[in-house]
Enzyme design. Structure first.
Site, PDB file in Angstrom:
ATOM      1  N   LYS A  39      80.027  42.953   8.835  1.00  0.00           N
ATOM      2  CA  LYS A  39      80.025  42.266  10.127  1.00  0.00           C
ATOM      3  C   LYS A  39      79.015  41.117  10.142  1.00  0.00           C
ATOM      4  CE  LYS A  39      80.072  41.148  14.361  1.00  0.00           C
ATOM      5  NZ  LYS A  39      80.309  41.718  15.650  1.00  0.00           N
ATOM      6  N   CYS A  67      76.531  36.538  19.439  1.00  0.00           N
ATOM      7  CA  CYS A  67      76.794  37.018  18.070  1.00  0.00           C
ATOM      8  C   CYS A  67      76.366  36.029  17.000  1.00  0.00           C
ATOM      9  CB  CYS A  67      78.284  37.294  17.906  1.00  0.00           C
ATOM     10  SG  CYS A  67      78.931  38.262  19.238  1.00  0.00           S
TER      11      CYS A  67
HETATM   12  N1  SAJ Z   1      81.363  26.813  17.708  1.00  0.00           N
HETATM   13  C1  SAJ Z   1      81.201  25.510  17.258  1.00  0.00           C
HETATM   14  N2  SAJ Z   1      82.145  24.999  16.415  1.00  0.00           N
HETATM   15  C2  SAJ Z   1      83.239  25.712  16.029  1.00  0.00           C
HETATM   16  C3  SAJ Z   1      83.386  27.042  16.469  1.00  0.00           C
HETATM   17  C4  SAJ Z   1      82.422  27.562  17.316  1.00  0.00           C
HETATM   18  O1  SAJ Z   1      80.234  24.830  17.595  1.00  0.00           O
HETATM   19  O2  SAJ Z   1      84.061  25.171  15.286  1.00  0.00           O
HETATM   20  C5  SAJ Z   1      80.360  27.394  18.611  1.00  0.00           C
HETATM   21  C6  SAJ Z   1      80.974  27.861  19.936  1.00  0.00           C
HETATM   22  O3  SAJ Z   1      81.087  26.799  20.839  1.00  0.00           O
HETATM   23  C7  SAJ Z   1      79.979  28.912  20.362  1.00  0.00           C
HETATM   24  C8  SAJ Z   1      79.535  29.527  19.037  1.00  0.00           C
HETATM   25  O4  SAJ Z   1      79.863  28.589  18.033  1.00  0.00           O
HETATM   26  O5  SAJ Z   1      78.873  28.329  21.001  1.00  0.00           O
HETATM   27  C9  SAJ Z   1      80.177  30.853  18.712  1.00  0.00           C
HETATM   28  O6  SAJ Z   1      81.548  30.849  19.068  1.00  0.00           O
HETATM   29  P1  SAJ Z   1      82.674  31.472  18.163  1.00  0.00           P
HETATM   30  O7  SAJ Z   1      83.970  31.252  18.828  1.00  0.00           O
HETATM   31  O8  SAJ Z   1      82.533  30.973  16.778  1.00  0.00           O
HETATM   32  O9  SAJ Z   1      82.310  33.007  18.060  1.00  0.00           O
HETATM   33  P2  SAJ Z   1      81.974  34.169  19.112  1.00  0.00           P
HETATM   34  O10 SAJ Z   1      80.495  34.308  19.160  1.00  0.00           O
HETATM   35  O11 SAJ Z   1      82.684  34.017  20.391  1.00  0.00           O
HETATM   36  O12 SAJ Z   1      82.612  35.426  18.333  1.00  0.00           O
HETATM   37  C10 SAJ Z   1      82.207  35.702  17.014  1.00  0.00           C
HETATM   38  C11 SAJ Z   1      83.449  35.987  16.161  1.00  0.00           C
HETATM   39  N3  SAJ Z   1      83.060  36.035  14.750  1.00  0.00           N
HETATM   40  C12 SAJ Z   1      83.783  35.395  13.804  1.00  0.00           C
HETATM   41  O13 SAJ Z   1      84.738  34.710  14.060  1.00  0.00           O
HETATM   42  C13 SAJ Z   1      83.345  35.586  12.397  1.00  0.00           C
HETATM   43  C14 SAJ Z   1      84.092  37.293  16.599  1.00  0.00           C
HETATM   44  O14 SAJ Z   1      85.174  37.633  15.752  1.00  0.00           O
HETATM   45  C15 SAJ Z   1      83.054  38.432  16.602  1.00  0.00           C
HETATM   46  O15 SAJ Z   1      83.609  39.649  17.048  1.00  0.00           O
HETATM   47  C16 SAJ Z   1      81.955  38.034  17.556  1.00  0.00           C
HETATM   48  O16 SAJ Z   1      81.350  36.832  17.043  1.00  0.00           O
HETATM   49  C17 SAJ Z   1      80.954  39.167  17.616  1.00  0.00           C
HETATM   50  O17 SAJ Z   1      81.004  39.930  18.590  1.00  0.00           O
HETATM   51  O18 SAJ Z   1      80.177  39.331  16.678  1.00  0.00           O
END
Ligand code: SAJ
Length: 421
Positions: A205, A259
């Site tokens: 994870k 996360c």
């Molecule tokens: N973000 C960017 N650029 C991107 C993608 C995201 O700047 O291209 C930013 C988002 O705006 C946000 C942050 O990153 O601020 C995190 O967003 P996210 O959509 O990447 O992830 P989370 O935190 O909503 O969910 C993640 C997921 N992990 C992965 O995809 C590996 C999810 O599957 C997990 O279950 C979750 O963390 C968790 O609970 O750990």
């Protein structure tokens, strides 16, 4: 019918509880917040998530889901509480999970299983939670089973991903792992369940979220480089991603949420030399400063107390969650530089960093609109209406989300983060 008691009815606990309750299991969902418990009794979820109201209704209609502020006797206990970052030491704060274990102790019986879904640091199932639960006098592996199966569903598509994502299950013993596998087979396809030991499940994870953090850090570094090189990062990433083995994520004003901005530290805490991971964290953490620098460039030095409109304070698009949002850091920094802040986010109901205003009020007399969150609804904004209310027609779009042509037609100057073409 097997009885499951789920501790913590947040973004992961509630959908987990409801998925079991709608798949032939009796579930008692426990939360110490009585407002949450009462609202769920009435069939009203306390946060937005696709499909959640329908799932809650189905579980309540089936009479397989109850809520309580107290733990009850059950066959299985599932802990889904938050594990924030201890900001002083940059280590996992596991206090809520320990508290969950302690709440279970009076109800723990021979043959029970305790499952931890919360994200935790490597080795903590064996070294911390086992010891806590064994205060009951029962022995893990002999009298009860202790298993870690990390939640990995993405907010905004949680229910779909809880069913369709691969699930990693790691128990302290093989018997426990098998028992947990049978339980999750109620709603996860058999071929998507992978069994291992607890420590491996813990680390898988953390690796996933760390990988994503590094990828976003790279996109942010490319964005800053693009500003220097006079190119458009969005265009270059688009073309690079046409390569069959390249998948660069998007730059932005920083990484938020409970996360990705936190979990990499849980890996760092266990090693002495996780330099790459720390570097990515520091790049992503610096993006609110970079966003402020761009804002200052747009405004110049003439206006003494510029009025900034923030569009979006949720940590990412299309969710109502503001935990660890980069908006908060940006707002604090901007205020330190004498900027006045007005905020609009049509999805969020509450926010620690300032009052949430209706759009018209938030853009009134604005010197610069700064888009922090990529909510889809922002694509539909009417710049003609907004043009009549602002003082200056400046926009900084850190997510490349607005319909820029429409805004330019109304006389707005648009700056997109990472685009200096
Ligand atoms: N973000 C960017 N650029 C991107 C993608 C995201 O700047 O291209 C930013 C988002 O705006 C946000 C942050 O990153 O601020 C995190 O967003 P996210 O959509 O990447 O992830 P989370 O935190 O909503 O969910 C993640 C997921 N992990 C992965 O995809 C590996 C999810 O599957 C997990 O279950 C979750 O963390 C968790 O609970 O750990």
């Amino acid at each position: 019918m097997e009885k499951v008691c789920v501790l913590g009815l947040g973004y992961i606990g509630l959908p987990t509880a409801l998925l079991f309750a709608t798949h032939n299991t009796k579930v008692v969902g426990v939360d110490i917040n009585s407002d949450v418990v009462n609202s769920l009794k009435k069939g009203i979820p306390h946060f937005e998530e696709k499909g959640l109201p329908e799932l809650l209704k189905e579980a309540l209609d089936k009479k397989t889901f109850e809520t309580s502020t107290e733990v009850v006797e059950a066959d299985v206990f599932i802990i889904c509480v938050q594990t924030p970052l201890d900001k002083e030491y940059h280590v996992a704060d596991l206090e809520f999970v320990v508290l969950g274990c302690e709440m279970i102790i009076p109800y723990l019986k021979k043959g029970n299983m305790v499952i931890i879904e919360s994200t935790i640091s490597p080795g903590s199932s064996e070294n911390l939670f086992r010891k806590t639960l064994e205060k009951s006098g029962l022995k893990a592996g002999k009298d009860f089973y202790l298993v870690h199966t990390p939640e990995r569903a993405i907010p905004g598509n949680t229910i779909y991903e809880m069913i369709n994502n691969h699930r990693i299950i790691g128990g302290l013993t093989k018997e426990g792992t098998e028992k947990a596998r049978k339980l999750y087979e109620k709603f996860v396809p058999k071929n998507k369940i992978h069994c291992t030991d607890a420590k491996t499940a813990e680390i898988v994870k953390l690796m996933e979220n760390t990988y994503r953090d590094l990828n976003i850090a790279l996109a942010n570094e490319f964005a800053i480089m693009s500003e220097e090189l006079g190119i458009d990062v969005w265009e270059t990433i688009k073309y690079a991603n046409f390569h069959p083995r390249v998948d660069i994520l998007k730059p932005g004003p920083g990484v938020g949420g409970h996360c990705i901005a936190i979990d990499p530290w849980f890996l760092v805490e266990t090693t002495l030399n996780a330099q790459l991971i720390q570097m990515a964290r520091s790049i992503n953490d610096s993006m609110p400063y970079y966003t402020l620098r761009l804002t200052k460039q747009i405004l110049g030095s003439e206006i003494e107390f510029p009025m900034i409109t923030i569009l979006g304070v949720a940590y990412k698009g299309n969710v109502d969650d503001t935990r660890e949002t980069p908006a908060l850091k940006y707002i604090h920094l901007a205020e330190k530089y004498g900027m006045q802040i007005k905020i609009h986010d049509p999805l969020c109901k509450e926010f620690d960093g300032g009052e949430l205003l209706p759009l018209e009020e938030a853009v009134k007399d604005s010197d610069c609109i700064v888009v922090i969150t990529d909510h889809d609804v922002f694509k539909e904004l009417d710049p003609a209406k907004i043009a009549k209310l602002v003082k200056q027609k400046n926009v900084l779009d850190t997510r490349n989300v607005l319909d820029h042509e429409k805004w330019r037609k109304e006389g707005f100057k648009i700056k997109i983060l990472g685009d200096n073409k």
